[in-house]
Write a protein that holds these residues in place. Structure first.
Motif, PDB file in Angstrom:
ATOM      1  N   GLU A 263       0.874  -1.161   0.000  1.00  0.00           N
ATOM      2  CA  GLU A 263       0.000   0.000   0.000  1.00  0.00           C
ATOM      3  C   GLU A 263       0.917   1.218   0.000  1.00  0.00           C
ATOM      4  O   GLU A 263       1.831   1.315   0.794  1.00  0.00           O
ATOM      5  N   GLY A 264       0.692   2.122  -0.937  1.00  0.00           N
ATOM      6  CA  GLY A 264       1.559   3.296  -0.999  1.00  0.00           C
ATOM      7  C   GLY A 264       0.722   4.538  -1.168  1.00  0.00           C
ATOM      8  O   GLY A 264      -0.288   4.513  -1.838  1.00  0.00           O
ATOM      9  N   CYS A 265       1.133   5.606  -0.545  1.00  0.00           N
ATOM     10  CA  CYS A 265       0.270   6.776  -0.571  1.00  0.00           C
ATOM     11  C   CYS A 265       1.067   8.045  -0.818  1.00  0.00           C
ATOM     12  O   CYS A 265       2.109   8.271  -0.221  1.00  0.00           O
ATOM     13  N   THR A 266       0.566   8.899  -1.685  1.00  0.00           N
ATOM     14  CA  THR A 266       1.072  10.258  -1.790  1.00  0.00           C
ATOM     15  C   THR A 266      -0.145  11.141  -1.949  1.00  0.00           C
ATOM     16  O   THR A 266      -1.157  10.716  -2.463  1.00  0.00           O
ATOM     17  N   ALA A 267      -0.063  12.360  -1.501  1.00  0.00           N
ATOM     18  CA  ALA A 267      -1.245  13.221  -1.591  1.00  0.00           C
ATOM     19  C   ALA A 267      -0.859  14.601  -2.048  1.00  0.00           C
ATOM     20  O   ALA A 267       0.250  15.051  -1.800  1.00  0.00           O
ATOM     21  N   PRO A 268      -1.777  15.300  -2.715  1.00  0.00           N
ATOM     22  CA  PRO A 268      -1.464  16.641  -3.185  1.00  0.00           C
ATOM     23  C   PRO A 268      -1.422  17.658  -2.048  1.00  0.00           C
ATOM     24  O   PRO A 268      -1.988  17.439  -0.990  1.00  0.00           O
ATOM     25  N   MET A 269      -0.749  18.744  -2.313  1.00  0.00           N
ATOM     26  CA  MET A 269      -0.598  19.789  -1.306  1.00  0.00           C
ATOM     27  C   MET A 269      -1.935  20.487  -1.065  1.00  0.00           C
ATOM     28  O   MET A 269      -2.665  20.799  -1.985  1.00  0.00           O
ATOM     29  N   ARG A 270      -2.221  20.735   0.175  1.00  0.00           N
ATOM     30  CA  ARG A 270      -3.508  21.354   0.521  1.00  0.00           C
ATOM     31  C   ARG A 270      -3.301  22.332   1.663  1.00  0.00           C
ATOM     32  O   ARG A 270      -2.388  22.195   2.452  1.00  0.00           O
ATOM     33  N   ASP A 271      -4.220  23.244   1.774  1.00  0.00           N
ATOM     34  CA  ASP A 271      -4.152  24.166   2.898  1.00  0.00           C
ATOM     35  C   ASP A 271      -5.021  23.707   4.048  1.00  0.00           C
ATOM     36  O   ASP A 271      -4.703  23.882   5.196  1.00  0.00           O
ATOM     37  N   GLU A 272      -6.172  23.144   3.686  1.00  0.00           N
ATOM     38  CA  GLU A 272      -7.046  22.755   4.788  1.00  0.00           C
ATOM     39  C   GLU A 272      -6.772  21.295   5.180  1.00  0.00           C
ATOM     40  O   GLU A 272      -6.285  20.508   4.390  1.00  0.00           O
ATOM     41  N   ASN A 273      -7.085  20.986   6.387  1.00  0.00           N
ATOM     42  CA  ASN A 273      -6.778  19.641   6.855  1.00  0.00           C
ATOM     43  C   ASN A 273      -7.745  18.636   6.296  1.00  0.00           C
ATOM     44  O   ASN A 273      -8.910  18.893   6.106  1.00  0.00           O
ATOM     45  N   GLN A 274      -7.206  17.489   6.048  1.00  0.00           N
ATOM     46  CA  GLN A 274      -8.051  16.427   5.526  1.00  0.00           C
ATOM     47  C   GLN A 274      -8.018  15.262   6.484  1.00  0.00           C
ATOM     48  O   GLN A 274      -6.984  14.914   7.017  1.00  0.00           O
ATOM     49  N   LEU A 275      -9.158  14.693   6.643  1.00  0.00           N
ATOM     50  CA  LEU A 275      -9.271  13.583   7.580  1.00  0.00           C
ATOM     51  C   LEU A 275      -9.201  12.274   6.815  1.00  0.00           C
ATOM     52  O   LEU A 275      -9.789  12.128   5.758  1.00  0.00           O
ATOM     53  N   HIS A 276      -8.479  11.360   7.365  1.00  0.00           N
ATOM     54  CA  HIS A 276      -8.361  10.060   6.726  1.00  0.00           C
ATOM     55  C   HIS A 276      -8.515   9.005   7.811  1.00  0.00           C
ATOM     56  O   HIS A 276      -7.724   8.952   8.728  1.00  0.00           O
ATOM     57  N   ALA A 277      -9.549   8.202   7.707  1.00  0.00           N
ATOM     58  CA  ALA A 277      -9.738   7.156   8.716  1.00  0.00           C
ATOM     59  C   ALA A 277     -10.005   5.841   8.003  1.00  0.00           C
ATOM     60  O   ALA A 277     -11.105   5.595   7.560  1.00  0.00           O
ATOM     61  N   ALA A 278      -8.977   5.067   7.866  1.00  0.00           N
ATOM     62  CA  ALA A 278      -9.094   3.821   7.103  1.00  0.00           C
ATOM     63  C   ALA A 278      -9.170   2.622   8.034  1.00  0.00           C
ATOM     64  O   ALA A 278      -8.850   2.714   9.224  1.00  0.00           O
ATOM     65  N   ILE A 279      -9.607   1.523   7.453  1.00  0.00           N
ATOM     66  CA  ILE A 279      -9.566   0.259   8.192  1.00  0.00           C
ATOM     67  C   ILE A 279      -8.903  -0.777   7.299  1.00  0.00           C
ATOM     68  O   ILE A 279      -9.201  -0.857   6.108  1.00  0.00           O
ATOM     69  N   VAL A 280      -8.007  -1.528   7.873  1.00  0.00           N
ATOM     70  CA  VAL A 280      -7.448  -2.669   7.158  1.00  0.00           C
ATOM     71  C   VAL A 280      -7.684  -3.900   8.023  1.00  0.00           C
ATOM     72  O   VAL A 280      -7.325  -3.916   9.197  1.00  0.00           O
ATOM     73  N   GLU A 281      -8.312  -4.885   7.421  1.00  0.00           N
ATOM     74  CA  GLU A 281      -8.561  -6.127   8.143  1.00  0.00           C
ATOM     75  C   GLU A 281      -7.848  -7.269   7.414  1.00  0.00           C
ATOM     76  O   GLU A 281      -7.962  -7.385   6.204  1.00  0.00           O
ATOM     77  N   ILE A 282      -7.138  -8.049   8.160  1.00  0.00           N
ATOM     78  CA  ILE A 282      -6.468  -9.199   7.543  1.00  0.00           C
ATOM     79  C   ILE A 282      -6.858 -10.449   8.328  1.00  0.00           C
ATOM     80  O   ILE A 282      -6.871 -10.434   9.563  1.00  0.00           O
ATOM     81  N   ARG A 283      -7.135 -11.490   7.595  1.00  0.00           N
ATOM     82  CA  ARG A 283      -7.475 -12.730   8.265  1.00  0.00           C
ATOM     83  C   ARG A 283      -6.649 -13.833   7.654  1.00  0.00           C
ATOM     84  O   ARG A 283      -6.709 -14.079   6.454  1.00  0.00           O
ATOM     85  N   ALA A 284      -5.858 -14.472   8.449  1.00  0.00           N
ATOM     86  CA  ALA A 284      -5.018 -15.559   7.947  1.00  0.00           C
ATOM     87  C   ALA A 284      -5.493 -16.875   8.536  1.00  0.00           C
ATOM     88  O   ALA A 284      -5.576 -17.024   9.756  1.00  0.00           O
ATOM     89  N   HIS A 285      -5.817 -17.808   7.651  1.00  0.00           N
ATOM     90  CA  HIS A 285      -6.256 -19.118   8.112  1.00  0.00           C
ATOM     91  C   HIS A 285      -5.053 -20.038   8.303  1.00  0.00           C
ATOM     92  O   HIS A 285      -3.924 -19.586   8.270  1.00  0.00           O
ATOM     93  N   GLU A 286      -5.330 -21.342   8.466  1.00  0.00           N
ATOM     94  CA  GLU A 286      -4.263 -22.291   8.775  1.00  0.00           C
ATOM     95  C   GLU A 286      -3.063 -22.155   7.832  1.00  0.00           C
ATOM     96  O   GLU A 286      -3.225 -22.161   6.619  1.00  0.00           O
ATOM     97  N   ARG A 287      -1.913 -22.032   8.390  1.00  0.00           N
ATOM     98  CA  ARG A 287      -0.639 -21.985   7.665  1.00  0.00           C
ATOM     99  C   ARG A 287      -0.568 -20.892   6.602  1.00  0.00           C
ATOM    100  O   ARG A 287       0.283 -20.933   5.726  1.00  0.00           O
ATOM    101  N   ALA A 288      -1.463 -19.939   6.631  1.00  0.00           N
ATOM    102  CA  ALA A 288      -1.430 -18.863   5.637  1.00  0.00           C
ATOM    103  C   ALA A 288      -0.447 -17.781   6.085  1.00  0.00           C
ATOM    104  O   ALA A 288      -0.148 -17.648   7.270  1.00  0.00           O
TER     105      ALA A 288
END
Lengths: 446, 499
Positions: free
Chosen positions: B255-280
């Motif tokens: 996952e890679g991120c770059t963002a443009p220049m801004r004056d006002e603040n931006q909110l970023h609230a992400a979720i990443v869920e990972i589920r690994a089963h047997e031997r994964a």
């Protein structure tokens, strides 16, 4: 909230009684303390620093207080003697919070004041007022506020400039009686420039009642002064203890604090050390051996306010059965406080599944030219070492015991009084062997 | 004798000059501006600002979502309303007006591009400016790119190739349409919408994201990668990533991120869920370079992310690697729940803060299964007036026999106004656990700089060498393609001397 209310009610009802049996210097702070207590209450687990120990629960039972300062024993020697061989100390005995001096004032060098706080507050009110309550602010911690509101006595030590008190001063605090009882003690220590002193404080419980001991220590270590404070707790499972130690160190001063908990019920020790002048050195050590349902919670906050200071912290826990250990150590290096060296180590041995350890070392650094580190480990005895000893014919239980004793040695080795060191080594070994730590001649040991 | 004296004074002068030089360099580093700031002008469809049930229904309707997903959103929203924004982190967060944010922005729908030529040239330009040419990536590195432009996935590549193996890698909205059962089964199973304030917010308004499913026994042949950009002014981005690795599978996700220049603040609230089963095994790597605000701390992204992996099966493994250089405020704790016996959790992190940036980041390792192992290596670098904190929890539950943890947190300080903090928590309830924690804080070693200077390496390069060496332990864990970008980022962030 209920726990707080009973104390506030008690304070309001008995205010005159408390004031009459205390000194104006101590009384002067009560109003603020009561107001603070009402605002902040007693700390519970909702506060980050008290996350794992609900201190407000310590205060919930209905304890008796000796507000009228009734002498509870006629001959304190009959109650207890905690003898450290070859220590040759000047002894003060506290039964609850009543001070009994077991030595003469003439034993101390010229200018030194060593007496009960009550006495000192009456005979040297200006001196005591200059220091009393200036480090231990009541607006941050409800237990300090309560102690300030209730405290009537304690111990006062003043060592004037350049004076060295060779003999250690031993304070023996005894909780005894058939009824649930609470003692509020203060310790006020002022070591002036270039002076030196050592205090050994021992907490003992000799009856089976429920006891609560609330202790607030304020220690001022002047320029180039040296002060050692050894604090040993050997109480019972029914004893709760909240002890807060506040220290301010001036330039070039040297401080050693060594807190050892061998037997206890619930203990919360707070250490607040401020390094206020450059080149000050602070060493804070602690050790706990706990089993059954013992709870030992040590909190430390070392505030590096001046550059070029050194602090060194080492805490070790050995936990068995259902014991719980908590260590929370915070080091703050303020902006611009360069050339700071701060080291913190916490090592723990857990012997059973039911023994819990919560450790939380914290570094907050706002200066760049610093060397700060902390390390924390939780583990078991080294199997190779065990095997080595067993292969040489040492039974497993004995080998385990030896390794555990060795584990605690480096905390005891920091003690700067040889006879005390020797005595502590023995005490700890006996603690591990399960033989009750019998001292030379106290009532329970006989 | 006289000459000697002259030499001596010259030496002194030289030392002085070197000191001045290094100060200059440090100043340059700390004053370098954000290089990737630019705004691409693509028509976006933005719904009015504000957050209420209507807005959630609207988002859901716009995305043609099934009833159960709308329910999930509404439940999350109801729960979010009962929560307060947490304040425990060592961060100074200005008040955020959640009603002043637009919760949905999607590039206007056009006919789906069939080849790269059909992709909006401006969008392609954006990627080219970032140095990520899709063609190049497709041809040379063989990475499948799921490019998220604002909130809706614009282009997904290599789908066919992955489909042969049964690997599902698509945008979240597609997954909802094409694989509703899988999504329904796993959505919120690792990070519940009740988890925390930001997780609840994300669950209520999440716009899009990625979905990955690796079937039993499949070793994903390529690194899956998503490039995120936050693009329209005044929109928050709430993406959601769900990775499910079935028995005996392996995947590496970037996952890679770059963002443009801004004056006002931006909110970023992400979720990443990972589920690994047997031997994964799942390897999740992040390079984060969002706009950190200007030198005075104006603007910049607020990054509040909930990332969690669940090692459900025995012998499973989840590994987090992150390089954090951007964002005005970072609040992020990628965690592993080691539920399966013999499962392994790893966390490798480099966090760089400069100027007025603030970061409170770390991890949680929850040992539940037997013989579980975890490793935490965290390297913090602070410069300027920034505050950089490590906060981590290692919990060994009573049943987690033979748990093993090793934690190392190092902090490097590059200026006398910045702060580096460590707040590790260890809760151990098992006697067979072996847990180690080590942390150090120090400034860059002057001896090392001197040594390099002596050998003709200018201070600037020396600092770069030292910092890169310092972060190497973590950089080594990144996939090849990412390591290069990450190294560049380190250099850009601490440009001038420190890189």
């Amino acid at each position: 909230m209920k726990a707080v209310q009973q104390y506030i009610d008690l304070l309001q009802e008995n205010r005159t009684l408390i004031d009459n049996h205390s000194a104006p210097v101590l009384n002067a702070l009560r109003d603020t303390a009561i107001a603070d207590l009402q605002t902040i209450g007693l700390p519970d687990t909702s506060r980050e620093e008290f996350l794992h120990t609900d201190v407000s629960a310590f205060f919930a039972p209905d304890y008796g207080l000796n507000l009228a300062r009734v002498k509870r024993v006629n001959d304190p020697k009959e109650v207890f003697r905690c003898h450290v061989p070859n220590l040759g100390s000047n002894l003060f005995l506290f039964v609850g919070d009543n001070c009994h001096a077991m030595c003469k004032q003439s034993e101390f060098p010229q200018g030194v004041i060593a007496c009960s706080l009550h006495e000192a507050a009456l005979s040297h009110p200006h001196l005591v007022a200059r220091y009393y309550g200036t480090l231990a602010h009541s607006d941050n911690d409800g237990t300090v506020a309560l102690n300030t509101a209730l405290a009537q006595d304690g111990f006062f030590l003043f060592v004037p400039r350049g004076v060295i008190v060779e003999k250690p001063i031993q304070l023996v605090n005894i909780m005894h009686g058939q009824h649930d009882f609470m003692a509020c003690r203060r310790l006020l220590v002022v070591i002036e420039e270039g002076a030196q002193a050592k205090i050994l404080s021992c907490d003992h419980t000799i009856d089976k009642g429920n006891f609560l001991s609330s202790q607030v220590n304020e220690i001022f270590v002047g320029k180039n002064a040296t002060f050692d404070y050894y604090d040993l707790e050997e109480s019972t499972l029914n004893t709760r203890r909240v002890a807060s130690t506040f220290v301010r160190q001036d330039e070039g001063s040297n401080l050693l604090i060594n807190g050892i908990t061998l037997h206890n019920g619930y203990t919360r020790n707070n250490y607040y050390i401020t390094l206020d002048g450059p080149h000050a050195e602070s060493r804070l050590y602690g050790m706990a051996v706990a089993d059954k349902r013992q709870v030992v919670d040590n909190y430390s906050f070392i505030d590096h306010k001046a550059p070029e200071c050194t602090s060194n912290e080492l805490f070790k826990y050995v936990l068995d059965e259902m014991a719980t250990g908590v260590f929370n150590g915070r080091i703050l290096v303020r902006e611009g406080v360069q050339k700071t060296s701060a080291i913190q180590t916490n090592r723990n041995l857990c012997s059973t599944k039911e023994a819990h350890i919560y450790t939380q070392p914290q570094l907050e650094i706002y200066a760049d030219d610093v060397k700060c580190s902390h390390g924390a480990t939780v583990g078991q005895l080294d199997n190779n070492a065990l095997f080595y000893m067993r292969s040489r014919g040492i039974p497993e239980a004995e080998a385990r015991m030896l390794l555990m004793v060795a584990f605690t040695h480096d905390v005891i080795d920091m003690v700067r009084i040889d006879s005390l060191k020797e005595s502590l080594h023995k005490l700890v070994e006996r603690r591990f062997r399960g033989t009750l730590d019998k001292c030379a001649g106290c009532r329970i040991c006989q | 004798m006289k000459k000697d004296k002259k030499d001596y004074t010259e030496n002194i002068d030289r030392t002085k000059n070197a000191a001045v030089e290094s100060e200059k360099i440090i100043n340059e580093v700390t004053s370098s501006d954000y290089k990737y700031g630019f705004v691409t002008d693509i028509e976006t469809e933005i719904i009015p600002i504000g957050l209420n049930e209507e807005v959630i229904r609207l988002i859901s309707a716009k995305k043609d979502e099934p009833e159960w997903l709308l329910d999930f959103r509404l439940k999350a929203f109801a729960h979010w309303q009962t929560l307060e924004m947490p304040r425990w982190a060592h961060l100074d967060i200005p008040p955020i007006d959640y009603q002043a944010i637009s919760y949905y922005a999607a590039p206007k729908k056009k006919e789906g591009p069939k080849s790269l030529d059909e992709v909006d040239p401006e969008l392609r330009d954006t990627f080219n400016k970032l140095g990520i040419s899709l063609e190049e990536q497709m041809k040379l590195s063989g990475i499948a790119v799921d490019a998220v432009m604002d909130s809706v996935s614009v282009k997904t590549t290599f789908k066919e190739k992955l489909a042969e193996l049964g690997v599902i890698f698509c945008s979240f909205s597609e997954a909802v349409k094409d694989y509703p059962d899988l999504v329904r089964q796993y959505l919120g199973s690792v990070v519940s919408y009740r988890d925390n304030f930001f997780a609840a917010l994300n669950s209520a308004v999440f716009s899009d994201g990625s979905f990955v499913y690796i079937p039993k026994g499949v070793r994903c042949p390529m690194e899956l990668s998503t490039y995120f950009r936050i693009n329209a002014a005044g929109t928050g981005q709430f993406e959601r990533t769900l990775i499910v690795a079935d028995d005996d599978s392996y995947v590496s996700y970037l996952e890679g991120c770059t963002a443009p220049m801004r004056d006002e603040n931006q909110l970023h609230a992400a979720i990443v869920e990972i589920r690994a089963h047997e031997r994964a095994e799942v390897k999740y790597s992040t390079v984060q370079n969002w706009y950190p605000g200007d030198k005075e701390g104006r603007g910049g992204i607020y990054n509040f992310v909930t990332k969690r992996g669940l090692c459900k099966g025995d012998h499973s493994k989840i590994s987090w690697t992150q390089v954090e250089t951007g964002s005005a405020i970072t609040w992020k704790y990628p965690s592993c729940i080691l539920a399966g016996d013999n499962s392994v959790g790893e966390f490798y992190s480099v966090a760089v803060t400069n100027n007025r940036q603030q970061a409170d980041t770390g991890t949680k390792m929850i040992h539940i299964g037997k013989n579980t192992r975890s490793t935490i290596v965290s390297k913090g670098i602070s410069a300027g007036y920034s505050q950089n904190s490590y906060r981590g929890l290692v919990r060994v539950t009573a049943g987690a026999d033979n748990a093993r943890n090793y934690t190392q947190c190092d902090s490097l300080l590059l200026s006398d106004h910045c702060g580096a903090h460590t707040f590790p928590y260890m809760d151990i309830k098992n006697d067979t656990a072996v847990v180690e924690h080590e942390a150090t804080t120090s400034k860059i070693n002057e001896d090392q700089i001197f040594y390099c200077n002596q050998r003709g390496i200018p201070t600037e390069e020396a600092v770069g060498l030292i910092v890169n060496g310092y972060a190497k332990e973590v950089m080594n864990k990144l996939p090849m393609e990412f390591a290069v970008e990450a190294q560049k980022l380190l250099q850009i962030t601490l440009e001038g001397s420190v890189g």
